[in-house]
Scaffold this active site. Structure first.
Site, PDB file in Angstrom:
ATOM      1  N   ASP A  27       1.173 -33.998  39.758  1.00  0.00           N
ATOM      2  CA  ASP A  27       1.996 -32.811  39.586  1.00  0.00           C
ATOM      3  C   ASP A  27       1.500 -32.085  38.322  1.00  0.00           C
ATOM      4  OD1 ASP A  27       4.325 -31.075  39.628  1.00  0.00           O
ATOM      5  OD2 ASP A  27       5.127 -32.353  38.029  1.00  0.00           O
ATOM      6  N   ASP A  29       3.471 -29.062  36.107  1.00  0.00           N
ATOM      7  CA  ASP A  29       4.496 -28.841  35.066  1.00  0.00           C
ATOM      8  C   ASP A  29       5.317 -30.109  34.830  1.00  0.00           C
ATOM      9  OD1 ASP A  29       5.000 -25.559  34.688  1.00  0.00           O
ATOM     10  OD2 ASP A  29       4.031 -26.127  36.554  1.00  0.00           O
ATOM     11  N   ASP A 202       7.257 -35.538  37.784  1.00  0.00           N
ATOM     12  CA  ASP A 202       8.473 -35.645  36.974  1.00  0.00           C
ATOM     13  C   ASP A 202       9.742 -35.173  37.675  1.00  0.00           C
ATOM     14  OD1 ASP A 202       7.462 -32.901  36.822  1.00  0.00           O
ATOM     15  OD2 ASP A 202       9.150 -32.602  35.451  1.00  0.00           O
TER      16      ASP A 202
HETATM   17 MG   LIG Z   1       6.786 -31.120  37.656  1.00  0.00          MG
END
Ligand SMILES: [Mg+2]
Length: 247
Positions: A27, A29, A202
């Site tokens: 991923d 961000d 996240d």
């Molecule tokens: Mg993310």
């Protein structure tokens, strides 16, 4: 009292690679770069792309970036990359050389869009057309959350779509239009075949990536303190991800 989410850090990457080929799905961000108050305000370290290219070489090409951002947006922040990548929550997929993997993403059926637009107008919400779906934003009207969620669930059932929800937004997408779909698509390609997929992310949308990795014999690594439903390991923050990747 027992820790409700006692996930430990993953084994060192070099140990995993010593056991057999590894495919990494990362991923962006909150995983490779710190989250910023506004999506446009992220800070991308100068040498990030160079380091990612080195990582790609170590993995014999089995590295893919899988972001919620559209690919153009990702490119605006990273510049030229020769790495497999999937944008719009994994739906729009490109090989490292920029050629497309699979079909162009498809938007929602017109009838569903009409219903969503009318609902947005009636309740003074913002409707956002996305490459791969559509989103009703209700951040400004949090008391409408349950009502909006019920409505988009009904629309999803009528048009055979899937609901993905975030903070203050209810989004509709085509079935399979998620980060798990990106893992499956890349793992079916020659470069990735036979490797153990590891998905690092996240956010709640990364859970689909974790499931996709698990379905192919791999696992997910959650980043940060969000309680994860499907990750096997955890890294504390972006810095810990960089250390683990040896970036
Ligand atoms: Mg993310």
């Amino acid at each position: 009292m027992a820790d409700p989410d006692p996930l430990s850090p993953p084994p060192p990457l070099r140990d995993l690679m010593a056991r057999g080929p590894v495919a990494l799905f990362l991923d962006f961000d909150g995983t490779l770069v710190e989250i910023a108050p506004e999506p446009g305000a992220i800070h991308v370290p100068d040498d990030l792309v160079e380091r990612l290219h080195r990582l790609r070489n170590r993995l014999d090409g089995r590295l893919a970036l899988v972001s919620g951002r559209a690919l153009d947006d990702l490119c605006d922040h990273l510049g030229e990359v020769s790495i497999c990548r999937a944008g719009s929550h994994g739906v729009s997929r490109l090989f490292a050389d920029g050629s497309r993997l699979g079909k162009e993403p498809v938007g929602l059926p017109d009838a569903a869009v009409t219903e969503l637009r009318e609902y947005a107008q009636e309740h003074e919400l913002f409707y956002e057309t996305k490459l791969h779906g559509g989103a009703l934003h209700f951040r400004g009207k949090p008391d409408l959350r349950d009502q909006v969620t019920d409505f988009v669930t009904e629309v999803a059932e009528r048009h055979e779509l899937c609901v993905t929800s975030g903070k203050g937004v209810a989004e509709l997408v085509r079935p399979g239009a998620n980060k798990g779909g990106a893992v499956r698509a890349f793992m079916d390609e020659q470069t990735f075949k036979g490797a153990t997929p590891v998905f690092v992310g996240d956010d709640v949308t990364d859970e689909d990536g974790f499931s996709g990795a698990m379905a192919r014999g791999g696992f997910g690594v959650a980043v940060g303190d969000r309680i994860s439903a499907g990750a096997r390991y955890r890294l504390d923050d972006v810095a810990a991800v960089h250390d683990w990747l040896d970036l």
